[in-house]
Design a protein around this motif. Structure first.
Motif, PDB file in Angstrom:
ATOM      1  N   LEU A 108     -17.291 -15.203 -16.903  1.00  0.00           N
ATOM      2  CA  LEU A 108     -18.502 -15.499 -16.144  1.00  0.00           C
ATOM      3  C   LEU A 108     -18.451 -16.915 -15.590  1.00  0.00           C
ATOM      4  N   LYS A 109     -18.083 -17.825 -16.447  1.00  0.00           N
ATOM      5  CA  LYS A 109     -18.027 -19.223 -16.021  1.00  0.00           C
ATOM      6  C   LYS A 109     -17.059 -19.399 -14.865  1.00  0.00           C
TER       7      LYS A 109
ATOM      8  N   TRP B 218     -18.286 -17.544 -11.677  1.00  0.00           N
ATOM      9  CA  TRP B 218     -19.455 -18.231 -11.142  1.00  0.00           C
ATOM     10  C   TRP B 218     -18.991 -19.516 -10.464  1.00  0.00           C
TER      11      TRP B 218
ATOM     12  N   THR C  17     -20.724 -14.062  -6.255  1.00  0.00           N
ATOM     13  CA  THR C  17     -22.160 -13.821  -6.410  1.00  0.00           C
ATOM     14  C   THR C  17     -22.412 -13.136  -7.742  1.00  0.00           C
ATOM     15  N   ALA C  18     -23.647 -13.207  -8.147  1.00  0.00           N
ATOM     16  CA  ALA C  18     -24.002 -12.634  -9.443  1.00  0.00           C
ATOM     17  C   ALA C  18     -23.666 -11.151  -9.508  1.00  0.00           C
TER      18      ALA C  18
ATOM     19  N   ILE D 280     -19.972 -10.638  -9.863  1.00  0.00           N
ATOM     20  CA  ILE D 280     -19.553 -10.932 -11.227  1.00  0.00           C
ATOM     21  C   ILE D 280     -19.954  -9.796 -12.152  1.00  0.00           C
TER      22      ILE D 280
ATOM     23  N   ARG E 142     -26.737  -7.573 -12.541  1.00  0.00           N
ATOM     24  CA  ARG E 142     -26.745  -8.828 -11.800  1.00  0.00           C
ATOM     25  C   ARG E 142     -27.711  -9.813 -12.483  1.00  0.00           C
TER      26      ARG E 142
ATOM     27  N   VAL F 112     -26.301 -11.371 -15.504  1.00  0.00           N
ATOM     28  CA  VAL F 112     -25.343 -12.423 -15.169  1.00  0.00           C
ATOM     29  C   VAL F 112     -26.072 -13.708 -14.825  1.00  0.00           C
ATOM     30  N   ILE F 113     -27.072 -13.562 -13.990  1.00  0.00           N
ATOM     31  CA  ILE F 113     -27.822 -14.750 -13.587  1.00  0.00           C
ATOM     32  C   ILE F 113     -28.498 -15.384 -14.792  1.00  0.00           C
TER      33      ILE F 113
ATOM     34  N   ALA G  62     -25.941 -17.068 -16.856  1.00  0.00           N
ATOM     35  CA  ALA G  62     -25.429 -18.262 -16.190  1.00  0.00           C
ATOM     36  C   ALA G  62     -26.396 -19.424 -16.382  1.00  0.00           C
TER      37      ALA G  62
ATOM     38  N   ARG H  20     -26.525 -22.835  -7.333  1.00  0.00           N
ATOM     39  CA  ARG H  20     -25.619 -22.463  -6.270  1.00  0.00           C
ATOM     40  C   ARG H  20     -26.553 -22.251  -5.116  1.00  0.00           C
TER      41      ARG H  20
END
Length: 216
Positions: free
Chosen positions: A11-12, A15, A20-21, A24, A33, A36-37, A40, A48
């Motif tokens: 993820l890191k 990102w 984009t989320a 990923i 999504r 992920v966001i 993050a 971002r």
DNA sequence: CCCTGATTCGC
DNA sequence: GCGAATCAGG
């Protein structure tokens, strides 16, 4: 799915690479999504270029009527992130033990902006697996690689594609003349740089790269 | 409509 | 900590 160390790591990286989320989320699989966001942000990865920024938004999960989250003005947008470069994905050129020879079809390549060959859609290798940041070790001179390009032999004219892994006795670099404007030679450019396919068309099942993520 | 990231908040 | 729901903006 849970956030294992590997997945967090991925993820890191993704990102950071500007994915984009949802991209990923697709890559990771098993997460949304939003997940992920959320992750993050929890990780502190941040800011971002977001479409929604100026206007304040988002009332919580409950239809809370009026309580426009204050947060008058968020100042400073630091993190002058260096444009999401094509991600010099240094894919571990691992000595491909389990070479999976897919369909041997005539490959049609186009030439990219830098003059390097683009990969044809058919030869998209699934996961762009940037070599896990390995600790550099003082390139150990070895008789075996006396005539190979060592860390100390690197300059801006030779291909810096790593062969083998740091620490290993035969670790060295490609050393071929570079593709002007790129850190790699032509052939390694075509491996390192891939045209991004529409998400939908991307190969989903990422076979683990040689042995998978590094095991600490 | 599609997409994006940000935020909130129940779990 | 997690992530669905919701938001606002392109």
């Amino acid at each position: 799915m849970s956030w294992t160390e590997e997945r967090i790591d991925q993820l890191k990286r993704l990102w950071g690479q500007g994915m984009t989320a949802s991209q990923i989320a697709d890559e990771l699989g098993g997460v949304s999504r939003n997940a992920v966001i959320g992750k993050a942000h929890r990780l502190g990865l941040e800011a971002r270029p977001s479409p929604v920024k100026g206007g304040e938004a988002a009332s919580g999960g409950s239809p809370a009527p009026a309580s426009p989250a204050p947060a008058p003005e968020r100042v400073a947008a630091p993190a002058p992130r260096p444009a999401p470069a094509p991600a010099p994905a240094a894919q571990p050129p691992a000595p491909a033990p389990a070479a999976a020879p897919p369909t041997p079809q005539p490959i049609v390549r186009s030439i990219g902006p830098g003059g390097f060959q683009r990969q044809a859609p058919g030869e998209q290798s699934a996961p762009i697996t940037p070599a896990p940041p390995r600790r550099l070790v003082p390139a150990k001179p070895s008789a075996d690689i006396a005539d190979k390009t060592s860390l100390l032999d690197l300059n801006d004219r030779v291909c810096k594609w790593p062969l083998g892994h740091p620490g290993e006795p035969d670790f060295h670099f490609c050393g071929e003349p570079i593709n002007p404007g790129f850190p790699y030679c032509l052939s390694h450019c075509s491996v390192a740089y891939q045209a991004q396919l529409p998400r939908r068309d991307r190969r989903p099942p990422p076979p683990l790269p040689f042995g998978g993520p590094r095991v600490r």
